[in-house]
Design an enzyme around this catalytic site. Structure first.
Site, PDB file in Angstrom:
ATOM      1  N   CYS A  11       2.691  36.290  35.161  1.00  0.00           N
ATOM      2  CA  CYS A  11       3.819  37.084  35.738  1.00  0.00           C
ATOM      3  C   CYS A  11       4.335  36.215  37.040  1.00  0.00           C
ATOM      4  CB  CYS A  11       3.392  38.572  36.396  1.00  0.00           C
ATOM      5  SG  CYS A  11       2.800  39.490  35.079  1.00  0.00           S
ATOM      6  N   GLY A  37       6.214  34.443  32.465  1.00  0.00           N
ATOM      7  CA  GLY A  37       6.079  35.600  31.800  1.00  0.00           C
ATOM      8  C   GLY A  37       7.139  35.726  30.747  1.00  0.00           C
ATOM      9  N   ASN A 112       1.924  40.345  40.732  1.00  0.00           N
ATOM     10  CA  ASN A 112       1.751  38.995  39.950  1.00  0.00           C
ATOM     11  C   ASN A 112       0.258  39.023  40.326  1.00  0.00           C
ATOM     12  OD1 ASN A 112       1.870  35.567  40.504  1.00  0.00           O
ATOM     13  ND2 ASN A 112       1.051  36.572  39.050  1.00  0.00           N
ATOM     14  N   GLY A 113      -0.649  38.831  39.256  1.00  0.00           N
ATOM     15  CA  GLY A 113      -2.394  38.788  39.540  1.00  0.00           C
ATOM     16  C   GLY A 113      -3.036  39.963  38.659  1.00  0.00           C
ATOM     17  N   TYR A 252      -1.029  23.345  34.893  1.00  0.00           N
ATOM     18  CA  TYR A 252      -0.366  23.568  33.998  1.00  0.00           C
ATOM     19  C   TYR A 252       0.552  24.615  34.412  1.00  0.00           C
ATOM     20  CZ  TYR A 252       0.484  26.433  29.935  1.00  0.00           C
ATOM     21  OH  TYR A 252       0.992  27.008  28.700  1.00  0.00           O
TER      22      TYR A 252
END
Ligand code: SF4
Length: 472
Positions: A11, A37, A112-113, A252
């Protein structure tokens, strides 16, 4: 369903306060965060009187139509979210930002998380009468805020943030304020920027580049910022600790044109490749990177080793995330669609192929096969991160050991399985060395080492939970 890539982002969020083009800028910023996302996206706006939003499934242009975006014109404050589901089903009700309608004041929420005690808190809240609308862990914070008895919104937010555990970057939009908070280990990234005198917040600085905002600084672990028409309030809800930013952001996840801690992801990724070359020491004719995220590591590898770097694999721009049935032939076709070898670069040569990680090994296996079919004399694989041996509970979608080939196979077994002449991973020490040289404070490396920096309450084995309850 079966995802051939393996690791997926977790996200992205964006927020902006007091700008006449808040919704449009949020839309553009979310576009640059789309790599984090692709399952759904949404924007929620406020104008001092109302909170209003649009959200939908799929990539941003599918999720939010031009008509919906036009309906948000004129709102001066906004938060936005692009979603990859790590908890909660992939359905519209889980697409954020969420809007909570309440007599105490409506609020919008983007996260986010992953919260590691969400289940525990949710059960307690449900016992107390709360009714949840989604299966997402993120909804927990909204309920905690609405349950709070004090009239002081800031105090309520700080109290709620102290109750949740895990890795999180939260944006909370109210009619008259926007708050941004980061977990107290700083596992997930969150950045502060400014455009035309208006503050903005984003998961990555590439969002600032896209909209023409300047990058002010990284939000610190345990920090909570609140923007109002009076300005910015910079506060902490928890004692400051050194950041444990997710190592995989550098390896990444993040876009190479983003910066964390004022360090360019592009440069760090290249340095990871250089470090791998120092550790790998293999003779070859050409080094190639698996596009797109391993191209910089391959460049760094080449610069250190002196082995020429060429583009040996071409990635189709038009293949998105590929979900296919677990049928070997179809999986192979899908990887072939995604990564095509360039025969002139490969044929008759000893090839070193650099990738950022191996999750299940499926993709690596097919890439190696494609390189051999294109005439490679030898295929050596270098991975610019250590073996992924442990699940991530902080928002990356690998949550069981069974999904990770390195959790149950030795490097030599993996080498045989994916059929390479040699396989080398970057060492954990080598990775941290690179980060140290780039101003790190000690990134999270739990998926490599099993050393989890944030308590994982919901995921403890029953006997461990019992010990904790008894205070053992
Ligand atoms: S466990 Fe791995 S993927 Fe998860 S936050 Fe830590 S470094 Fe990132």
């Amino acid at each position: 369903m079966y995802d051939i890539r393996g690791l997926n982002e977790e996200c992205g969020v964006f927020g902006i306060w007091n700008h006449p083009d808040a919704a449009e800028l949020t839309y553009m910023a979310l576009h640059s965060l789309q790599h984090r996302g692709q399952e759904g996206a949404g924007i929620v706006c406020s104008n001092g009187e109302n909170i209003f939003g649009a959200r939908g499934m799929g990539l941003l242009p599918e999720a939010i139509s031009q008509i919906q975006l036009d309906s948000l014109t004129g709102y001066t404050n906004a938060i936005g979210h692009v979603r990859y589901a790590t908890t909660g089903a992939s359905e519209l009700s889980n697409v954020q930002p969420f809007i909570f309608k309440h007599s105490k004041g409506d609020l919008g929420l983007a996260h986010n998380g992953n919260l590691t005690n969400a289940r525990q808190i949710r059960l307690a809240l449900e016992d107390g009468g709360s009714i949840f609308q989604t299966s997402s862990d993120s909804e927990v914070l909204g309920h905690l805020l609405l349950k709070a008895r004090s009239m002081n919104e800031q105090a309520n937010l700080k109290a709620a943030l102290n109750m949740i555990k895990g890795a999180f970057a939260f944006l909370v939009l109210r009619k008259n304020s926007l708050s941004a908070a980061l977990d107290n280990q700083g596992v997930r990234p969150l950045m502060l920027g400014m455009i035309d005198g208006a503050y903005c917040i984003a998961s990555e600085t590439c969002a600032f580049n896209t909209i023409g905002a300047s990058y002010i600084r990284d939000i610190r672990p345990g920090e909570v910022l609140t923007f109002t028409n009076e300005g910015i309030d910079e506060d902490n809800y928890s004692q400051y600790r050194d950041s444990k930013l997710c190592s995989m952001e550098y390896v990444y996840f993040a876009r190479p044109d983003s910066e964390f801690n004022r360090q360019s992801v592009y440069n760090v990724r290249k340095a990871l490749g250089e470090q791998l070359a120092k550790e790998m020491n293999i003779e070859a004719d050409v080094v190639i990177g698996v596009p797109d995220s391993s191209l910089q590591a391959a460049m760094g590898f080449s610069q250190y080793s002196g082995i020429p770097n060429e583009q040996g694999l071409l990635k189709s721009r038009y293949v998105g995330r590929t979900f296919i049935t677990p049928n070997q032939e179809m999986r192979e076709r899908a990887v072939r669609m995604k990564h095509a070898p360039i025969r002139d670069v490969i044929e008759g040569r000893r090839v070193i192929v650099i990738d950022d990680s191996i999750v299940r090994g499926t993709t690596s296996k097919y890439i190696v096969k494609a390189l051999r079919n294109a005439g490679a004399k030898e295929v050596h694989m270098g991975i610019s991160s250590p073996p992924l041996k442990h699940p991530c509970y902080y928002g990356i979608d690998v949550s069981t050991h069974a999904e990770l080939i390195a959790a149950y196979q030795s490097v030599d077994d993996i080498r045989a399985e994916i059929d390479v002449d040699s396989l080398s991973y970057l060492s954990v020490e080598g990775m941290h060395d690179v980060y140290r040289r780039h101003g790190s404070h000690g990134e999270c490396d739990a998926c490599f080492t099993g050393d989890y920096p944030v308590e994982i309450v919901d995921y403890l084995l029953p006997e461990e939970k019992e010990k904790k309850t008894k205070g053992v």
